[in-house]
Each structure stands twice: as C-alpha cells, then as structure tokens.
Design a protein around this motif. Structure first.
Motif, PDB file in Angstrom:
ATOM      1  N   LEU A 212     -12.025  -2.741  -0.609  1.00  0.00           N
ATOM      2  CA  LEU A 212     -11.892  -1.280  -0.466  1.00  0.00           C
ATOM      3  C   LEU A 212     -13.084  -0.551  -1.063  1.00  0.00           C
TER       4      LEU A 212
ATOM      5  N   ARG B   2      -9.690  -7.205   8.333  1.00  0.00           N
ATOM      6  CA  ARG B   2      -8.797  -8.094   7.598  1.00  0.00           C
ATOM      7  C   ARG B   2      -8.573  -9.371   8.387  1.00  0.00           C
TER       8      ARG B   2
ATOM      9  N   SER C 231      -7.833 -12.774  -1.563  1.00  0.00           N
ATOM     10  CA  SER C 231      -7.138 -11.515  -1.292  1.00  0.00           C
ATOM     11  C   SER C 231      -6.106 -11.158  -2.348  1.00  0.00           C
TER      12      SER C 231
ATOM     13  N   LEU D 153     -12.442  -8.810   4.664  1.00  0.00           N
ATOM     14  CA  LEU D 153     -11.637  -9.465   3.630  1.00  0.00           C
ATOM     15  C   LEU D 153     -10.973 -10.685   4.249  1.00  0.00           C
TER      16      LEU D 153
ATOM     17  N   VAL E  23     -11.913  -1.728   6.573  1.00  0.00           N
ATOM     18  CA  VAL E  23     -12.100  -3.144   6.244  1.00  0.00           C
ATOM     19  C   VAL E  23     -11.501  -4.007   7.350  1.00  0.00           C
TER      20      VAL E  23
ATOM     21  N   LEU F 257      -5.533  -0.924   2.611  1.00  0.00           N
ATOM     22  CA  LEU F 257      -6.351  -1.747   3.502  1.00  0.00           C
ATOM     23  C   LEU F 257      -5.997  -1.510   4.964  1.00  0.00           C
TER      24      LEU F 257
ATOM     25  N   SER G 246      -7.878   1.427   6.222  1.00  0.00           N
ATOM     26  CA  SER G 246      -9.302   1.471   5.892  1.00  0.00           C
ATOM     27  C   SER G 246     -10.121   0.881   7.032  1.00  0.00           C
TER      28      SER G 246
ATOM     29  N   SER H 145     -16.342  -1.217   1.011  1.00  0.00           N
ATOM     30  CA  SER H 145     -16.262  -0.482   2.274  1.00  0.00           C
ATOM     31  C   SER H 145     -16.491   1.008   2.046  1.00  0.00           C
TER      32      SER H 145
ATOM     33  N   MET I  87      -8.835  -7.447  -3.047  1.00  0.00           N
ATOM     34  CA  MET I  87      -8.493  -6.264  -2.254  1.00  0.00           C
ATOM     35  C   MET I  87      -9.233  -5.033  -2.743  1.00  0.00           C
TER      36      MET I  87
ATOM     37  N   GLU J 113      -2.359  -3.212  -0.194  1.00  0.00           N
ATOM     38  CA  GLU J 113      -2.185  -3.646   1.197  1.00  0.00           C
ATOM     39  C   GLU J 113      -2.104  -2.426   2.131  1.00  0.00           C
TER      40      GLU J 113
END
Length: 399
Positions: A25, A128, A16, A36, A126, A121, A124, A28, A21, A118
C-alpha cells in the motif's frame, strides 16, 4: 535489457502478512507500480501494540481512521520487579502525558488489522496475486518471481521481501544471517478480567522472563508470558480455569479474576539478524531482516519502520533518476535501517538477558537503570521518546 511484458512492475512485494500488505500500500501510494504476491493472511488471534511512528505510517496510507475504533490506547506503562532477588528495582510508571502524547501506542487484534489492510488493498491500485512465489531469480536489471499457477514469471525492478524469518527471497539474494536462541518459551493469549486495566500496560519482570499484560478494549488484555520451557509446557497443559488462576497469581491480582479469552500459543524464543537488508535487487523487511523476542512491543513496529524507510529510499532514488533496484538505492536503505535495527535488537536482548543472569553486578546495574528511569525526569522522558519514536528512522540521504 529484458523485454517488457505485462507482468513487469516497479516493485514486487513477496509475503502478505501485515508488513507485506502495508509495504504494498505504501509503495503504491508513492507512485510505484506494485504487485503483492502471497495468499491471504491466516486468522491471527494475537495482538500488536502499534506505537506512534507506526500510527503515522498507517495514517499516511489512509487506514488508521478505519482501524482506530478497534484499538485500545496504552497511556501508561508500568514495570514491576517480581524477581525476588537481592537487588530489586522500584516500580516504575511511564505516563504518555509527560511527553505530550495521548498514548504511547494502541493495541489491536491482528485479525482486525488484517481485515482493514485487505479491504484497503481491494480498492487500491496494487496488483494482488494470491499465490506463493516458488522461485526467485535476481537478474542484472530485474528480478523474476515464479508464482504457482502462473505461466509467466512476474518481473520487477525491485523485490521487497516480507516472507518471514526463513525467507526464500533472502536466500536468493545471497544474504547471510546470524542466529541465536534463548533458554525460554513464550506463551501468548488474550484474557478477560474483572477489574479495569485503566489503559495501563503492566510488565512483571521475573527471573525467567517478563510477564506482560497489554490493554485491549473493555476489561480485556493480551498476555505475553515468557519463562522456562518446561514450566511453560506445564502451564500450557492446564485447562482454561487452572490457567486463568495461574495468570491471576502471576499478575498479583491487579486486574482481579481472569478468564481465558482466546487460544493459547507457545513458541521458543530466538533471534536473527541479516548481515544487510539489501542485495541483488532484493530489499528485506520485517522478519526477513530481523527476529527477536516479543518484548517491548518492537516487532511489527520495527517492520513498519523498514517499510517507511524503503519507501523513502525508493522515492529518493527515483527523484534523482536512479534505478530503484540498484545497489545505490539498496545501500541507502541499508544505511537508514542499520542504527534502528541494531539498537532495538541490542536493547531487547540486553533487557531479556539481564533478567536471566545470576551475576549480581549486572542485576545491580539493571536496577540502577530502572531507578534512574523512575526518578530522573530528563532521562525518563528521553527513554519514552526513543521508545515510541526512534531517532534512527529516516532513509540515509532523504531529508
């Protein structure tokens, strides 16, 4: 066929840091269900010079506008031969306007870049997981990733490995590497200075490695100082005031009086290249695939081009109904990255070693090359274009 579970995803990105990262992104944004895996990035006072292609990648994932106010443009690049040798190259200045660019790139504090990534994310799609992967198991039709604190492994069609130079994912894929070292240590820090840098990055070539000042916002610059290990240990041991005087002396006072503006870090220089960047449903990106000295602003920029090529290769495979974790997709990705990785590693290694050699013909050849770069317009412009936008940057079968 493995049984589907809530943790089955298209792509799991392990690692990460910035490249991980960005990979999460970007993948995705291409429509892939992406997870992630890795703790939040640690505070990083270092800087990164983002070149043109990297700026384009960050624009594509919608974060460049958020980081743009924090960057410093690199409009000129100045090379100064400070070797004191018999053969010395003339000073060479590259200007971005000559190839119709506003700037070659933009220097940014890694901590600022990480904050923006960050935040992106957090809004998003994604998934995590802020924990370490403890075991990676490639299977016939998926990869299982055992994550600390989770009862069930994450299952993915493809694993994108951004877990560093000692990558456990690379080891799980069975990919071998070549490693080498240099008789040098690098010291990095940030400096404040009394005179303006005028958006110019200056690199002094010394007999022991480059001494490079890269603009930050205001009268500040990031420093990468490469030299003999014993000498760099001595320099690192100085107090801030004495260190600043040494840095000003090395910079020939072109930026005036200096002050230390951040922590200092040293590390030995080494290199590494993976035999391939993909095998057994695992694709390598960033330092899992390649490591080389911090010369010429190539590190994270090369990693982000890995990310872009992986996204293109996955999208291409999916458009033809090909499994994104298949050997066909990984071969496409490896083909796309081979030229770019090889030329960058060779170029940085050659430049560094020509500074270290006492062999006069090699010194003369280096000086002649820099003379041509300074005096021959077409050659100089070709070098500049290749430096900021490499020809080897598209996935093998993607148009």
């Amino acid at each position: 066929m493995s049984q589907s579970t809530p943790d089955t995803v298209d792509i799991a990105v392990v690692g990460s840091g910035p490249s991980g990262m960005v990979a999460a992104l970007l993948l995705s944004s291409r429509g892939f269900k992406t997870t992630l895996i890795g703790p939040r990035a640690k505070h990083d006072p270092r800087t990164t010079a983002l070149l043109e292609v990297s700026v384009g990648i960050l624009s594509d994932i919608g974060i460049w506008d958020q980081i743009h106010s924090e960057v410093a443009p690199l409009r000129r690049m100045r090379l100064v031969d400070a070797t004191g040798r018999l053969f010395r190259a003339p000073e060479t200045v590259f200007d971005s306007t000559e190839i119709k660019l506003e700037a070659f790139g933009y220097n940014v504090l890694n901590k600022d870049l990480n904050v923006v990534l960050e935040k992106a994310l957090s809004t998003s799609s994604v998934e995590r997981i802020e924990a370490f992967a403890t075991e990676i198991l490639p299977m016939e039709d998926h990869v299982e990733i055992v994550v600390e604190g989770r009862a069930e492994p994450v299952r993915a069609k493809l694993l994108a490995a951004s877990d560093g130079r000692n990558s456990p994912a690379r080891e799980a894929a069975g990919i071998s590497v070549s490693r080498w070292s240099y008789p040098q240590t690098a010291l990095v820090t940030n400096l404040a200075h009394s005179l303006s840098h005028d958006d110019t990055s200056t690199e002094f070539h010394t007999p022991h490695g480059p001494f490079t000042l890269v603009p930050l916002q205001g009268n500040r610059s990031s420093l990468v100082w490469v030299g003999e290990p014993a000498e760099m240990d001595r320099i690192q041991g100085l107090d801030d005031e004495a260190f600043a005087r040494e840095a000003e002396r090395m910079a020939h006072s072109i930026l005036g009086a200096m002050k230390v503006d951040g922590p200092r870090h040293t590390f030995p220089l080494s290199g590494m290249k993976a035999k391939t960047v993909g095998a057994n449903r695992i694709a390598l990106i960033g330092e899992a695939a390649h490591v080389f000295p911090p010369i010429g602003a190539q590190g994270l920029n090369l990693s982000l081009r890995d990310v872009a090529s992986l996204g293109e290769a996955c999208a291409h495979a999916q458009s033809f109904g090909i499994d994104i974790g298949s050997s066909a997709m990984l071969d496409d990705y490896a083909k796309a990255r081979r030229g770019d990785i090889n030329t960058r590693i060779f170029g940085v290694d050659a430049l560094n070693r020509t500074l270290l050699t006492d062999f006069l013909p090699v010194q003369a050849a280096r000086c002649f090359g820099l003379y041509l770069a300074g005096k021959v317009g077409p050659f100089r412009r070709r070098l500049m274009r290749e430096g900021v936008a490499p020809a080897f940057r598209h996935a093998g079968n993607v148009q």
